[in-house]
Write a protein that holds these residues in place. Structure first.
Motif, PDB file in Angstrom:
ATOM      1  N   UNK A   1     -39.978 -68.182  84.209  1.00 27.74           N
ATOM      2  CA  UNK A   1     -40.140 -68.209  82.755  1.00 27.74           C
ATOM      3  C   UNK A   1     -41.252 -67.255  82.352  1.00 27.74           C
ATOM      4  N   UNK A   2     -40.968 -66.416  81.407  1.00 26.36           N
ATOM      5  CA  UNK A   2     -41.982 -65.525  80.860  1.00 26.36           C
ATOM      6  C   UNK A   2     -42.207 -65.869  79.388  1.00 26.36           C
ATOM      7  N   UNK A   3     -43.484 -65.929  79.003  1.00 22.14           N
ATOM      8  CA  UNK A   3     -43.856 -66.276  77.647  1.00 22.14           C
ATOM      9  C   UNK A   3     -44.607 -65.119  77.017  1.00 22.14           C
ATOM     10  N   UNK A   4     -44.271 -64.813  75.786  1.00 18.16           N
ATOM     11  CA  UNK A   4     -44.909 -63.711  75.062  1.00 18.16           C
ATOM     12  C   UNK A   4     -45.392 -64.235  73.721  1.00 18.16           C
ATOM     13  N   UNK A   5     -46.708 -64.344  73.593  1.00 16.69           N
ATOM     14  CA  UNK A   5     -47.302 -64.809  72.341  1.00 16.69           C
ATOM     15  C   UNK A   5     -47.573 -63.634  71.419  1.00 16.69           C
ATOM     16  N   UNK A   6     -47.422 -63.872  70.128  1.00 18.60           N
ATOM     17  CA  UNK A   6     -47.671 -62.826  69.142  1.00 18.60           C
ATOM     18  C   UNK A   6     -48.113 -63.468  67.834  1.00 18.60           C
ATOM     19  N   UNK A  31     -37.570 -77.156  77.781  1.00 21.94           N
ATOM     20  CA  UNK A  31     -38.985 -77.094  78.115  1.00 21.94           C
ATOM     21  C   UNK A  31     -39.841 -77.847  77.116  1.00 21.94           C
ATOM     22  N   UNK A  32     -40.906 -78.438  77.608  1.00 17.82           N
ATOM     23  CA  UNK A  32     -41.961 -78.889  76.719  1.00 17.82           C
ATOM     24  C   UNK A  32     -42.922 -77.716  76.532  1.00 17.82           C
ATOM     25  N   UNK A  33     -43.389 -77.520  75.315  1.00 20.52           N
ATOM     26  CA  UNK A  33     -44.230 -76.368  75.011  1.00 20.52           C
ATOM     27  C   UNK A  33     -45.578 -76.812  74.467  1.00 20.52           C
ATOM     28  N   UNK A  34     -46.584 -76.011  74.767  1.00 20.92           N
ATOM     29  CA  UNK A  34     -47.917 -76.335  74.283  1.00 20.92           C
ATOM     30  C   UNK A  34     -48.644 -75.095  73.795  1.00 20.92           C
ATOM     31  N   UNK A  35     -49.605 -75.327  72.913  1.00 22.12           N
ATOM     32  CA  UNK A  35     -50.524 -74.287  72.448  1.00 22.12           C
ATOM     33  C   UNK A  35     -51.946 -74.718  72.809  1.00 22.12           C
ATOM     34  N   UNK A  36     -52.697 -73.778  73.315  1.00 19.61           N
ATOM     35  CA  UNK A  36     -54.102 -73.982  73.653  1.00 19.61           C
ATOM     36  C   UNK A  36     -54.896 -72.821  73.074  1.00 19.61           C
ATOM     37  N   UNK A  37     -56.195 -72.993  73.000  1.00 18.38           N
ATOM     38  CA  UNK A  37     -57.030 -71.896  72.548  1.00 18.38           C
ATOM     39  C   UNK A  37     -58.337 -71.873  73.324  1.00 18.38           C
ATOM     40  N   UNK A  95     -47.841 -72.241  76.408  1.00 16.16           N
ATOM     41  CA  UNK A  95     -47.557 -72.669  77.764  1.00 16.16           C
ATOM     42  C   UNK A  95     -46.283 -73.501  77.789  1.00 16.16           C
ATOM     43  N   UNK A  96     -45.630 -73.510  78.938  1.00 14.23           N
ATOM     44  CA  UNK A  96     -44.374 -74.243  79.093  1.00 14.23           C
ATOM     45  C   UNK A  96     -44.478 -75.254  80.223  1.00 14.23           C
ATOM     46  N   UNK A 108     -54.155 -78.855  80.410  1.00 15.46           N
ATOM     47  CA  UNK A 108     -53.659 -77.560  80.874  1.00 15.46           C
ATOM     48  C   UNK A 108     -52.923 -77.686  82.203  1.00 15.46           C
ATOM     49  N   UNK A 109     -53.315 -78.640  83.007  1.00  9.35           N
ATOM     50  CA  UNK A 109     -52.726 -78.786  84.336  1.00  9.35           C
ATOM     51  C   UNK A 109     -51.276 -79.231  84.301  1.00  9.35           C
ATOM     52  N   UNK A 110     -50.818 -79.702  83.152  1.00  8.15           N
ATOM     53  CA  UNK A 110     -49.439 -80.143  83.020  1.00  8.15           C
ATOM     54  C   UNK A 110     -48.462 -79.004  82.748  1.00  8.15           C
ATOM     55  N   UNK A 111     -48.987 -77.849  82.514  1.00  9.01           N
ATOM     56  CA  UNK A 111     -48.148 -76.715  82.146  1.00  9.01           C
ATOM     57  C   UNK A 111     -48.056 -75.720  83.299  1.00  9.01           C
ATOM     58  N   UNK A 112     -46.836 -75.283  83.540  1.00  9.94           N
ATOM     59  CA  UNK A 112     -46.568 -74.434  84.688  1.00  9.94           C
ATOM     60  C   UNK A 112     -46.653 -72.951  84.349  1.00  9.94           C
ATOM     61  N   UNK A 113     -46.194 -72.609  83.167  1.00  8.31           N
ATOM     62  CA  UNK A 113     -46.099 -71.202  82.777  1.00  8.31           C
ATOM     63  C   UNK A 113     -46.984 -70.940  81.556  1.00  8.31           C
ATOM     64  N   UNK A 114     -47.605 -69.753  81.569  1.00  2.43           N
ATOM     65  CA  UNK A 114     -48.532 -69.394  80.503  1.00  2.43           C
ATOM     66  C   UNK A 114     -48.237 -67.994  79.975  1.00  2.43           C
TER      67      UNK A 114
END
Length: 124
Positions: A1-6, A31-37, A95-96, A108-114
């Motif tokens: 999985x590739x994620x691209x934030x914009x 997927x479950x999705x998350x936002x972090x900062x 993150x996914x 953060x540890x629950x997410x595999x892809x960033x």
């Protein structure tokens, strides 16, 4: 999985900004999705999350100002940020979670892809 934030950039205090995170893969809807900062010199903090079924969770301090949503047809998750404050300045990461996708996670540890992150700067 590739994620691209914009969607990051410079915004005045009180303004709004919508971030987007586009995901590759045909199973995005699962997927479950998350936002972090992460602000300079600080740890990466939870912002919001949305499960595969649309269940949402928010950091307590951001409830009412930030809204997370997803557009499965576009393989994209969004973060609408309103009434922005200078303290919202940070790099925002999506993150996914591809494992327990019906839940919403704040760690953060629950997410595999960033994704690579997008910088939001709020000027006073």
């Amino acid at each position: 999985v590739q994620l691209q934030a914009s969607g990051g950039g410079l915004v005045q205090a009180g303004g709004s900004r919508r971030l987007a995170c586009a995901a590759s893969g045909r199973t995005f809807s699962t997927y479950g999705m998350g936002w972090f900062r992460q602000a300079p010199g600080k740890e990466r903090d939870f912002v919001a999350a949305i499960s595969s079924s649309g269940r949402t969770a928010y950091a307590d301090s951001l409830k009412g100002r930030f809204i997370v949503s997803r557009g499965n047809a576009k393989n994209t998750v969004y973060l609408q940020m309103n009434s922005l404050k200078p303290e919202d300045t940070a790099v925002y990461y999506c993150a996914a979670n591809a494992i327990d996708t019906t839940a919403v996670f704040t760690a953060t540890t629950r997410y595999t892809y960033w994704g690579q992150g997008t910088l939001v700067t709020v000027s006073s």
